[in-house]
Design a protein around this motif. Structure first.
Motif, PDB file in Angstrom:
ATOM      1  N   LEU A  63       0.958  -1.066  -0.117  1.00  0.00           N
ATOM      2  CA  LEU A  63      -0.054  -0.037  -0.040  1.00  0.00           C
ATOM      3  C   LEU A  63       0.901   1.245  -0.081  1.00  0.00           C
ATOM      4  N   ARG A  64       1.871   1.317   0.870  1.00  0.00           N
ATOM      5  CA  ARG A  64       2.758   2.617   0.904  1.00  0.00           C
ATOM      6  C   ARG A  64       3.363   2.748  -0.578  1.00  0.00           C
ATOM      7  N   ARG A  65       3.887   1.626  -0.904  1.00  0.00           N
ATOM      8  CA  ARG A  65       4.746   1.899  -2.367  1.00  0.00           C
ATOM      9  C   ARG A  65       3.803   2.359  -3.243  1.00  0.00           C
ATOM     10  N   TRP A  66       2.436   1.911  -3.376  1.00  0.00           N
ATOM     11  CA  TRP A  66       1.292   2.599  -4.284  1.00  0.00           C
ATOM     12  C   TRP A  66       1.012   3.958  -3.924  1.00  0.00           C
ATOM     13  N   ILE A  67       1.016   4.214  -2.623  1.00  0.00           N
ATOM     14  CA  ILE A  67       0.710   5.671  -2.134  1.00  0.00           C
ATOM     15  C   ILE A  67       2.032   6.476  -2.577  1.00  0.00           C
ATOM     16  N   ALA A  68       3.101   6.112  -2.608  1.00  0.00           N
ATOM     17  CA  ALA A  68       4.244   7.054  -2.986  1.00  0.00           C
ATOM     18  C   ALA A  68       4.259   7.169  -4.499  1.00  0.00           C
ATOM     19  N   ASP A  69       3.541   6.278  -5.134  1.00  0.00           N
ATOM     20  CA  ASP A  69       3.529   6.317  -6.779  1.00  0.00           C
ATOM     21  C   ASP A  69       2.693   7.336  -7.171  1.00  0.00           C
ATOM     22  N   SER A  70       3.061   8.205  -7.937  1.00  0.00           N
ATOM     23  CA  SER A  70       2.144   9.332  -8.525  1.00  0.00           C
ATOM     24  C   SER A  70       1.224   8.918  -9.560  1.00  0.00           C
ATOM     25  N   SER A  71       1.659   7.588 -10.044  1.00  0.00           N
ATOM     26  CA  SER A  71       0.815   7.160 -11.275  1.00  0.00           C
ATOM     27  C   SER A  71      -0.328   6.176 -10.749  1.00  0.00           C
ATOM     28  N   VAL A  72      -0.592   6.210  -9.292  1.00  0.00           N
ATOM     29  CA  VAL A  72      -1.578   5.419  -8.701  1.00  0.00           C
ATOM     30  C   VAL A  72      -2.540   6.473  -8.025  1.00  0.00           C
ATOM     31  N   ASP A  73      -4.023   6.632  -8.434  1.00  0.00           N
ATOM     32  CA  ASP A  73      -4.752   7.419  -7.752  1.00  0.00           C
ATOM     33  C   ASP A  73      -5.567   6.778  -6.556  1.00  0.00           C
ATOM     34  N   VAL A  74      -5.800   5.523  -6.844  1.00  0.00           N
ATOM     35  CA  VAL A  74      -6.880   4.779  -6.089  1.00  0.00           C
ATOM     36  C   VAL A  74      -6.322   3.323  -5.928  1.00  0.00           C
ATOM     37  N   ILE A  75      -6.425   2.835  -4.590  1.00  0.00           N
ATOM     38  CA  ILE A  75      -5.827   1.320  -4.617  1.00  0.00           C
ATOM     39  C   ILE A  75      -7.127   0.454  -3.700  1.00  0.00           C
ATOM     40  N   ILE A  76      -7.483  -0.406  -4.553  1.00  0.00           N
ATOM     41  CA  ILE A  76      -8.567  -1.518  -4.255  1.00  0.00           C
ATOM     42  C   ILE A  76      -8.102  -2.755  -3.859  1.00  0.00           C
ATOM     43  N   SER A  77      -8.164  -3.006  -2.507  1.00  0.00           N
ATOM     44  CA  SER A  77      -7.651  -4.630  -1.923  1.00  0.00           C
ATOM     45  C   SER A  77      -8.861  -5.412  -2.037  1.00  0.00           C
TER      46      SER A  77
END
Length: 180
Positions: A63-77
């Motif tokens: 989750l933290r990796r994707w939060i830090a990635d500016s190419s991800v707006d939303v994460i759905i697990s």
């Protein structure tokens, strides 16, 4: 009542899908595939897709990796939101949230009650915000993923949805980090 304002342009967003499972591969991941298919059908972009084990640290690290990635707006697990000892997705999400979207779990329960009755109390679906990114944790069943997307997320992740939606406030999610 909610509605889609056809006079506004659709704004595609970039969504990452995380499946939490000790036993599934991408080929066997029906719930993740439900989300991937619906994301594409809605006109959004699949930013990334991964499977991680039911380990709190592994989940929160991804989750933290994707939060830090500016190419991800939303994460759905999907997966790990139940009540057993191995269900730690909600705790991993809460480890990274800056703000929890309390009503997401409530609305998901209301939707689930219409489909599965009182069994809905066994889900701990949750939503939150961190680093300007929305995060949602859904149960691991394909039906629950369909319900969450079709009844909640497809609307809230559509800029045209009225009276309000998550997309229109995205530029302000991290404004506290820009304050002096």
């Amino acid at each position: 009542m909610s509605r889609i304002d056809e006079s506004k342009d659709f704004i595609p967003i970039r969504i990452a899908v995380l499946t939490v499972s000790d036993s599934r591969s991408l080929d066997e991941d029906r719930s993740g595939q439900v989300l991937v298919d619906r994301i594409a059908a809605a006109g959004h972009t699949l930013a990334d897709r991964k499977i991680v084990r039911d380990e709190r640290g592994d989940i929160s690290d991804q989750l933290r990796r994707w939060i830090a990635d500016s190419s991800v707006d939303v994460i759905i697990s999907t997966g790990g939101t139940g009540l057993t000892g191995r269900d730690v997705t909600v705790e991993a999400h809460r480890d990274v949230y800056e703000k929890e979207i309390d009503a997401f779990g409530t609305v998901f329960t209301m939707v689930s009650m219409q489909k599965i009755g009182t069994s809905a109390v066994q889900s701990r679906a949750t939503g939150g915000v961190a680093g300007g990114t929305y995060l949602f944790a859904l149960p691991g069943s394909p039906g629950a993923c369909k319900d969450a997307w079709d009844e909640i997320l497809s609307l809230q992740l559509d800029y045209r949805h009225r009276p309000c939606n998550f997309v229109e406030i995205m530029p302000r999610l991290d404004e506290h980090m820009r304050r002096k």
